[in-house]
Design a protein around this motif. Structure first.
Motif, PDB file in Angstrom:
ATOM      1  N   ALA A 183      31.513  41.869 -52.307  1.00 56.73           N
ATOM      2  CA  ALA A 183      30.667  42.641 -53.220  1.00 56.73           C
ATOM      3  C   ALA A 183      29.450  43.168 -52.479  1.00 56.73           C
ATOM      4  CB  ALA A 183      30.245  41.768 -54.394  1.00 56.73           C
ATOM      5  N   THR A 184      29.022  42.445 -51.467  1.00 52.62           N
ATOM      6  CA  THR A 184      27.817  42.854 -50.729  1.00 52.62           C
ATOM      7  C   THR A 184      27.974  44.256 -50.148  1.00 52.62           C
ATOM      8  OG1 THR A 184      27.418  40.539 -50.218  1.00 52.62           O
ATOM      9  CG2 THR A 184      26.209  42.144 -48.906  1.00 52.62           C
ATOM     10  N   GLU A 185      29.134  44.513 -49.536  1.00 53.53           N
ATOM     11  CA  GLU A 185      29.327  45.866 -49.004  1.00 53.53           C
ATOM     12  C   GLU A 185      29.454  46.882 -50.135  1.00 53.53           C
ATOM     13  OE1 GLU A 185      31.946  48.374 -45.796  1.00 53.53           O
ATOM     14  OE2 GLU A 185      32.994  47.246 -47.352  1.00 53.53           O
ATOM     15  N   GLY A 220      35.319  36.148 -53.874  1.00 54.35           N
ATOM     16  CA  GLY A 220      34.604  34.964 -53.391  1.00 54.35           C
ATOM     17  C   GLY A 220      34.415  33.901 -54.449  1.00 54.35           C
ATOM     18  N   LYS A 221      33.862  34.286 -55.595  1.00 54.27           N
ATOM     19  CA  LYS A 221      33.540  33.307 -56.640  1.00 54.27           C
ATOM     20  C   LYS A 221      34.777  32.957 -57.461  1.00 54.27           C
ATOM     21  CE  LYS A 221      29.815  34.864 -55.186  1.00 54.27           C
ATOM     22  NZ  LYS A 221      28.874  34.278 -54.309  1.00 54.27           N
ATOM     23  N   THR A 222      35.590  33.963 -57.765  1.00 55.77           N
ATOM     24  CA  THR A 222      36.716  33.733 -58.669  1.00 55.77           C
ATOM     25  C   THR A 222      37.788  32.847 -58.029  1.00 55.77           C
ATOM     26  OG1 THR A 222      36.273  35.837 -59.750  1.00 55.77           O
ATOM     27  CG2 THR A 222      38.453  34.920 -60.072  1.00 55.77           C
ATOM     28  N   THR A 247      27.123  48.016 -61.642  1.00 59.12           N
ATOM     29  CA  THR A 247      27.094  46.684 -62.253  1.00 59.12           C
ATOM     30  C   THR A 247      27.833  45.673 -61.388  1.00 59.12           C
ATOM     31  OG1 THR A 247      27.642  45.406 -64.232  1.00 59.12           O
ATOM     32  CG2 THR A 247      29.028  47.315 -63.790  1.00 59.12           C
ATOM     33  N   ASP A 248      27.123  44.611 -61.069  1.00 54.63           N
ATOM     34  CA  ASP A 248      27.636  43.554 -60.194  1.00 54.63           C
ATOM     35  C   ASP A 248      28.130  42.427 -61.103  1.00 54.63           C
ATOM     36  OD1 ASP A 248      27.847  41.258 -58.646  1.00 54.63           O
ATOM     37  OD2 ASP A 248      25.995  41.604 -57.530  1.00 54.63           O
ATOM     38  N   GLU A 249      29.457  42.279 -61.145  1.00 54.80           N
ATOM     39  CA  GLU A 249      30.053  41.319 -62.084  1.00 54.80           C
ATOM     40  C   GLU A 249      30.848  40.245 -61.339  1.00 54.80           C
ATOM     41  OE1 GLU A 249      31.911  43.722 -65.225  1.00 54.80           O
ATOM     42  OE2 GLU A 249      29.992  44.724 -65.615  1.00 54.80           O
ATOM     43  N   TRP A 298      35.966  34.813 -47.194  1.00 53.37           N
ATOM     44  CA  TRP A 298      36.965  35.868 -46.950  1.00 53.37           C
ATOM     45  C   TRP A 298      36.386  37.264 -47.087  1.00 53.37           C
ATOM     46  CZ3 TRP A 298      42.354  34.406 -49.450  1.00 53.37           C
ATOM     47  CH2 TRP A 298      42.807  33.217 -48.855  1.00 53.37           C
ATOM     48  N   LYS A 299      35.369  37.386 -47.924  1.00 52.41           N
ATOM     49  CA  LYS A 299      34.681  38.666 -48.082  1.00 52.41           C
ATOM     50  C   LYS A 299      35.619  39.811 -48.479  1.00 52.41           C
ATOM     51  CE  LYS A 299      30.865  39.084 -47.529  1.00 52.41           C
ATOM     52  NZ  LYS A 299      29.682  38.773 -48.395  1.00 52.41           N
ATOM     53  N   VAL A 300      36.307  39.593 -49.568  1.00 51.83           N
ATOM     54  CA  VAL A 300      37.118  40.675 -50.145  1.00 51.83           C
ATOM     55  C   VAL A 300      36.500  41.027 -51.502  1.00 51.83           C
ATOM     56  CG1 VAL A 300      39.375  41.390 -51.028  1.00 51.83           C
ATOM     57  CG2 VAL A 300      39.234  39.913 -48.995  1.00 51.83           C
TER      58      VAL A 300
END
Ligand code: PMP
Ligand code: GLN
Length: 393
Positions: free
Chosen positions: A102-104, A241-243, A208-210, A249-251
């Motif tokens: 999400a960061t990217e 990452g969270k889910t 929106t960051d969800e 992994w950064k996807v």
């Protein structure tokens, strides 16, 4: 300073220093403390998903550059996820983009959509990359503060009037985050409807960051893109990452109209071009896990939330019970403390626990001065031990 007397770091980034997460995780390692600072689980996600990554690596899927927008399987899986959980339809060919976490996605969305001088409204306290990315884009951040109340119970509230008052002719977009890090607030349908009406009325874009969409314990997660007039103006961001408990992994991914996704892709292609291929195959499989995976994840974290909330209360802190995310914000004043930054720096020495001061998530640090965040995405015995140690306070 260089020989020419100019600072090496450009002025857009000069104010940001090292992220609090790096600082606090390093402190946890250096002092052997329990790390309830940086939010990452201490157990990995499903074995089947890990095996899917290994299989992809072994089979040579994704070991060379995957396609720029992301592999087709993952884009289809993201579209399937948006339909299955939120009733939102996205075309995997044109309306889904895979990112390096999400960061990217946040960085690319802001770099793509913001012109220098544009104002970006964000709900404060905010995840630290928002301020830095708005600055990189040359935008002007305009915080709207979620305010703590203790009546009838400790909670953070958005004042829709304050949000409305923050909009000016220069406002380009609203940067939202729900479920909200660090407060654990989940914006309700009513609040989101007010935000949506404002966005339509003032013709604003919404990013929106969800990322915590599946970590909701009280109430429901409402994607703002599902509200009237919002699909065409909203860039929705989430990540694996969270889910799936694979933060390394950064996807991540973006969904939105073809025009919005194309804009974000224009920036994204020059940031990383693409990110780790084999993990994309694994996350495509993960997104298709049956409902009980998602339910178990949530219920497991709910129990951990309750354990830590009760423990922190017993220690004497005022606890803002989170409705979502895996963070809990506390007020340290009942312990006779006022300065969260000093408190967090001293905490490892005092009792072997690391937490994060909320002050770093504010433009006006004094607003968050006496609040401290603890993460509960840890094994139960670790949380119990952390509470035991905190009792020494
Ligand atoms: N947004 C929020 C609100 C977060 O808390 C985080 C961090 N974990 C991210 C984005 C970054 O997600 P990712 O690790 O997928 O880049
Ligand atoms: N999102 C995580 C947190 O808020 C950490 C992400 C990071 O280290 N940048 O703790």
């Amino acid at each position: 300073m260089t020989a020419t007397g100019r600072p090496l770091l450009n002025r857009r980034l000069a104010e940001f220093g090292t992220t609090v997460f790096a600082e606090m995780s390093a402190l946890a390692v250096a002092t052997g403390s329990i790390n309830l600072g940086q939010g990452f689980p201490d157990t990995d996600g499903p074995e089947s998903v890990r095996e899917a990554a290994v299989r992809a690596l072994r089979d040579g899927r994704g070991n060379q550059y995957p396609p720029g927008p992301g592999i087709r399987e993952l884009r289809a899986a993201v579209a399937g996820h948006q339909r299955r959980f939120h009733g939102l339809e996205y075309d995997p060919e044109t309306e889904v983009l895979v990112t390096a976490g999400a960061t990217e996605a946040i960085a690319a969305a802001l770099l793509a959509l913001v012109e220098p001088g544009d104002e970006v409204i964000a709900l404060e306290p905010y995840y630290d990359s928002y301020a830095a990315c708005v600055a990189l884009a040359g935008g002007v951040r305009v915080p709207v503060t979620l305010r703590p109340t203790t009546d009838p119970a400790p909670a953070y509230r958005l004042d829709p009037d304050e949000l409305r008052a923050a909009v000016t002719p220069r406002t380009r977009l609203l940067l939202l985050n729900t479920p909200h890090n660090p407060t654990g607030t989940v914006l309700g349908r009513e609040e989101l409807t007010a935000i949506a009406e404002l966005a339509v009325e003032r013709d604003l874009l919404v990013v929106t960051d969800e990322v915590y969409e599946h970590l909701v314990f009280d109430g429901e997660h409402v994607p703002i893109a599902s509200l009237p007039g919002m699909r065409e103006r909203t860039v929705t961001i989430s990540s694996a990452g969270k889910t799936f408990s694979f933060t390394g992994w950064k996807v991540g991914w973006v969904t939105g109209t073809p025009e919005l996704v194309a804009a974000v892709r224009s920036a994204k292609q020059y940031l990383t071009y693409v990110s780790a291929g084999p993990f994309q195959y694994a996350v495509a499989e993960a997104l298709a896990l049956p409902d009980d995976y998602y339910t178990t994840l949530r219920e497991d974290l709910r129990a951990k939330r309750d354990l830590l909330v009760d423990g922190l209360r017993a220690v004497g802190l005022t606890v803002y019970r989170p409705a979502g995310t895996y963070f809990v914000t506390t007020d340290i004043r009942p312990l006779g403390e006022k300065d969260g930054v000093a408190f967090c720096r001293a905490l490892p020495e005092r009792c072997g626990v690391v937490a994060v001061p909320n002050a770093v998530f504010y433009d006006r640090a004094e607003e968050g001065a006496h609040f401290v965040r603890f993460a509960f995405c840890k094994r139960e015995e670790v949380l119990r031990e952390a509470v035991e140690r905190l009792r020494r306070l």
